[in-house]
Design an enzyme around this catalytic site. Structure first.
Site, PDB file in Angstrom:
ATOM      1  CG  HIS A 139      -2.133  -0.797   1.038  1.00 39.79           C
ATOM      2  ND1 HIS A 139      -2.856  -0.495   0.078  1.00 39.79           N
ATOM      3  CD2 HIS A 139      -2.725  -1.903   1.895  1.00 39.79           C
ATOM      4  CE1 HIS A 139      -4.106  -1.413   0.193  1.00 39.79           C
ATOM      5  NE2 HIS A 139      -3.775  -2.418   1.320  1.00 39.79           N
ATOM      6  CE  LYS A 544     -12.384   5.594   2.625  1.00 41.28           C
ATOM      7  NZ  LYS A 544     -13.399   6.064   1.608  1.00 41.28           N
TER       8      LYS A 544
END
Length: 881
Positions: A139, A544
């Site tokens: 990532h 999120k």
């Protein structure tokens, strides 16, 4: 406040002095003086001396464009060197400082488990059956360049050599000179990547972590496990057991990354085999020098005849085949004709000859020699295998459904995508039970479907040891899993591969248990998976989507219910934890996280992603890797054999009460307030983040759009840069405030005492709040935001952050944050005077960057300095996204 350990303080001072000498040499005295002036002002500001804050901002504001880069680089380099010193200190075993290691030994944990009533035979069985798999992912969070990482690793080695008390003055001087040279090289190396790494570059970095660290660390750790297990149970670790596995997403994760194609995946498989052959060749060369003895068993003699050096003869044959394997892999990567006759492909091709030598030595009474370097190579062969790393494939569920739909449509069987779930399942199971190939030879699929099928063909051409899991994102129903199995079978897959649904949003997590129950109801599938199933829990997107408190509770409940469902169907469940490095993405101390999992959910197997910069912090050096492997192993064994108690029903009710309030207040801001996205865009460096060449993966799913279009990692990165840390506390503030008003804090304290899950959550929240900084967040607003509505939102968020800190202190009955974590608190205190100037500079540079963009051209020095501030703040915070 606990001071830094004297050895750590001395190392930080030494590295800082050597950096200062490099700066004095270039750019020179004036720049050095300016940096020292800024550093002194930042320290005075942290001591809250009158007028020092204005003085710091004024000094930074007076920097010319030419001075910006060396000043930002100096503070960035110091923070990287401080990290290096801290990282080394964590593994220092210098006499008199045993507490520095901060990891409980395997023997201590085994003894505690036996004292708690665990039978030694049961302990041995559980350790022998242990399956811990680390999945390295690229990532886009690793800011430091690989070039610099190698220099930092050698600097760490220098610090280790300086730790010897018996050094002669000349020897010490030689090491310090080498350290000085490395720091000078780092100072004169551009710390920012200007081109994004390709997916293959990322995979090569994953292989480098194995070559430089895990290759040495793994056998060392397994020796320690073998010894501790033998002392605790009377039996060592079986020869062929590999409790640790290393997998990777680098080159296999195509979800949202169009740069990862089937060609990339094929190349990564081949590069893994090339690197493995090269590493085993080094081992075999060393073993040939070691195993010169002539005594051999009849079994070995039957293989080599009357040779005077039977072991060397076996190893010579193995060496020849490894050379052929390396040449074949290299030619295949280049796309040249490659001869595969005589290569090593199946794992037994490698382990067979090595174990033959081992059995012979043991039979001849040469146990000491058998259990020397030969044993280490056998352990490596069972862990890394010939492919070196197990590659996961990740793809989104709809891509597989579309591939099956095109196939079904071509065959004139109907519109697959309009079928009900029951109709899809009936069709898929019927095809999977049958023998006929479904794909006709003359079929020409669309380009996206062709790519999915080509990937399946690449996967089908591998051995089982080369493959990890096939992870399906956005999976919600049994047909999502069955689609993949059918496509793999059509591609010629000769053995069952683990197919793993990933549940990540709040709704996904709530629906996961029912979804898996429906899958287990399919008789054909239960037979296919042979009573073992893996399910991935995504931490980033749920946080999120719902805020950290709601996400943590949803993840906990999903794991509990998934475990219950698996037990009901007699399936052994492995949970795959998609955690990040930050608290907002499920990060935090690994042992606490594992020991706070729902009881019964670990059960001897544990799979976890290790992302970006966390790979370096945990596995970057061999001794560090041994420490991390020990920490994970002790936690998994303990969570398996001595799981935490089941939480009380009233505690669950409290969690429901808290999360109902936290979810509502989080979404009111993030989803429903029309000012939120404009505020986020203006006050954070989110829009500038795209300029950092962090990874092969785009930062956005779509070019435009709100928070939902942003990946979880840049979302966390942006808030961390300006120290509001919003994703990790927003929602918790209201939940704690209302709990205090309802006089429920005593209940929460009882939960902290008796429930590791809740205690871990509160501790992680405290850590994030300690990293937040109201003054710095306010400065970004003053510098970058003009709209009054946005300023009002910012003020409201900062007031909420302050309220969250106050409520947390009230809950924990503390005067200040981190009272019970003095080492971490002092580490933050040391970093702040170096991080503060980077924050103030970043806000100013963002302002200049945006003004210049409006005028059509951003000066290169401004853009480069801005990138350096991002890297430096990441180093100061010890994480990015």
């Amino acid at each position: 406040m606990t001071e830094l350990h004297p050895d750590l303080r001395e190392n930080v001072r030494l590295l800082g002095d050597l950096l200062g000498q490099s700066i004095l040499r270039f750019p020179g005295q004036d720049c050095y003086d300016r940096i020292e002036e800024i550093r002194a002002a930042a320290k005075a500001d942290r001591r809250q001396e009158s007028g020092s804050g204005q003085r710091l901002v004024k000094l930074l504001g007076q920097l010319s464009d030419d001075e910006l880069l060396p000043v930002t680089r100096a503070f960035n380099q110091f923070l990287n060197l401080a990290n290096l010193a801290e990282q080394y200190h964590g593994i220092r075993r210098k006499q008199g400082h045993p507490s520095d290691l901060m990891v409980e030994s395997l023997g201590e944990v085994f003894d505690r488990l036996k004292s708690g009533g665990i039978d030694p035979q049961e302990l041995h069985r559980k350790v022998a059956d242990l399956r811990i798999e680390f999945v390295l992912t690229a990532h886009p969070t690793e800011v430091a360049r690989r070039t610099l990482i190698l220099k930092y690793d050698e600097m760490s080695d220098c610090l280790s050599r300086l730790d010897h008390d018996d050094l002669m003055p000349g020897e010490r001087e030689e090491i310090v000179d080498r350290l000085s040279l490395l720091i000078a090289e780092a100072w004169h190396t551009d710390e920012i990547r200007h081109e994004r790494p390709t997916a293959v570059d990322e995979a090569k970095w994953g292989f480098a972590v194995i070559e430089n660290s895990l290759w040495q660390a793994l056998p060392k750790f397994l020796r320690s496990l073998d010894t501790s297990l033998s002392e605790a149970t009377g039996q060592g670790l079986p020869l062929q057991v590999s409790p640790i596995r290393i997998a990777s997403w680098m080159g296999g994760d195509r979800d949202g990354n169009p740069n990862v194609t089937h060609e990339v995946t094929r190349e990564v498989f081949l590069l893994g085999r090339w690197m493995a052959a090269d590493l085993y060749l080094r081992d075999i060369q060393a073993l040939r020098a070691e195993l010169s003895m002539w005594q051999a068993s009849d079994e070995l003699r039957a293989e080599v005849g009357d040779s005077r050096e039977p072991y060397r003869q076996v190893l010579a044959q193995l060496r020849e085949r490894l050379i052929k394997t390396r040449e074949w892999a290299e030619a295949s990567v280049k796309g040249e004709p490659a001869d595969d006759s005589g290569i090593l492909f199946e794992n037994e091709d490698l382990t067979g000859p090595l174990e033959l030598c081992y059995r012979s030595l043991m039979e001849c009474g040469l146990e000491t020699i058998a259990n020397g370097p030969l044993l280490d190579t056998i352990r490596r062969a069972h862990t890394f295998g010939l492919p070196l790393i197990r590659l996961d494939i990740r793809q989104e569920a709809s891509r597989h459904a579309e591939a099956v739909a095109e196939m079904v449509n071509y065959l004139g069987l109907g519109d697959y995508l309009s079928w009900s779930e029951q109709e899809r399942q009936a069709f898929l199971v019927k095809e999977l039970k049958g023998r006929r190939p479904l794909v006709p030879r003359n079929w020409q699929p669309s380009e996206p479907v062709r790519e999915v099928l080509a990937t399946c063909e690449v996967v089908a051409g591998q051995t089982p040891e080369a493959l990890g899991s096939y992870v399906i994102s956005m999976a919600s129903k049994p047909s999502d899993v069955l689609n993949v199995i059918l496509l793999l079978r059509e591609a010629g897959m000769a053995f069952p591969m683990r197919v793993v649904p990933l549940f990540e949003t709040l709704d996904d997590l709530k629906g996961a248990p029912d979804s898996m129950a429906a899958l287990y109801e399919v008789d054909w599938y239960r037979e296919y998976c042979s009573g073992r199933q893996e399910v991935m829990i995504g931490y980033s997107d749920s946080s999120k989507d719902a805020g950290q408190l709601m996400a943590a509770w949803a993840q906990y409940q999903a794991q509990e219910k998934l475990t219950e469902v698996a037990n009901r169907y007699g399936v052994h469940l492995t949970l795959f934890h998609g955690r990040g490095g930050t608290v907002g993405r499920g990060g935090g101390p690994a042992n606490r996280a594992i020991l706070s999992q729902p009881p019964g959910s670990v059960n001897g197997s544990f799979r976890i992603t290790e992302q970006g910069e966390m790979i370096r912090f945990k596995f970057g050096l061999p001794r560090l890797a041994v420490q991390s492997l020990t920490l994970y192993t002790t936690a998994v064994i303990e969570a398996t054999l001595a799981p935490p108690p089941v939480p009380k029903d009233e505690w669950r009710e409290v969690m429901d009460w808290l999360t109902e309030r936290s979810l509502r207040s989080y979404r009111e801001v993030v989803r429903e307030n029309p000012d939120f996205v404009p505020y986020f865009r203006q006050v954070t460096p989110e829009t500038a983040l795209g300029k950092l060449a962090l990874g092969s993966r785009p930062a956005r799913r779509k070019a435009t759009g709100g928070v939902e279009s942003l990946r979880a990692i840049p979302w966390i990165f942006a808030w961390t840069q300006m120290r509001l840390m919003l994703p990790s506390w927003l929602g918790s503030d209201v939940a704690l405030e209302q709990a205090a008003q309802a006089d429920r804090l005593p209940e929460l304290r009882e939960m902290m005492q008796g429930w590791p899950f809740f205690r871990t959550y509160v501790d992680m929240l405290e850590m994030v709040l300690a990293k937040a900084d109201l003054r710095i967040a306010s400065y970004y607003e003053q510098t970058l935001v003009e709209d009054e509505h946005l300023l009002a939102l910012g003020q409201s968020l900062r007031q909420r952050l302050q309220g969250c800190i106050e409520r947390l202190l009230e809950l924990k009955q503390q005067q200040t944050l981190l009272e019970q974590e003095p080492v971490f608190a002092h580490s933050m205190k040391v970093r702040n005077p170096y991080t503060d100037p980077l924050h103030y500079l970043q806000a100013e540079l963002l302002r200049r960057d945006r003004e210049s963009e409006g005028a059509g051209k951003v000066p290169e020095l401004v853009e480069r300095a801005l990138k350096v501030t991002m890297a430096g703040i990441s180093a100061g915070m010890r994480n990015t996204g």
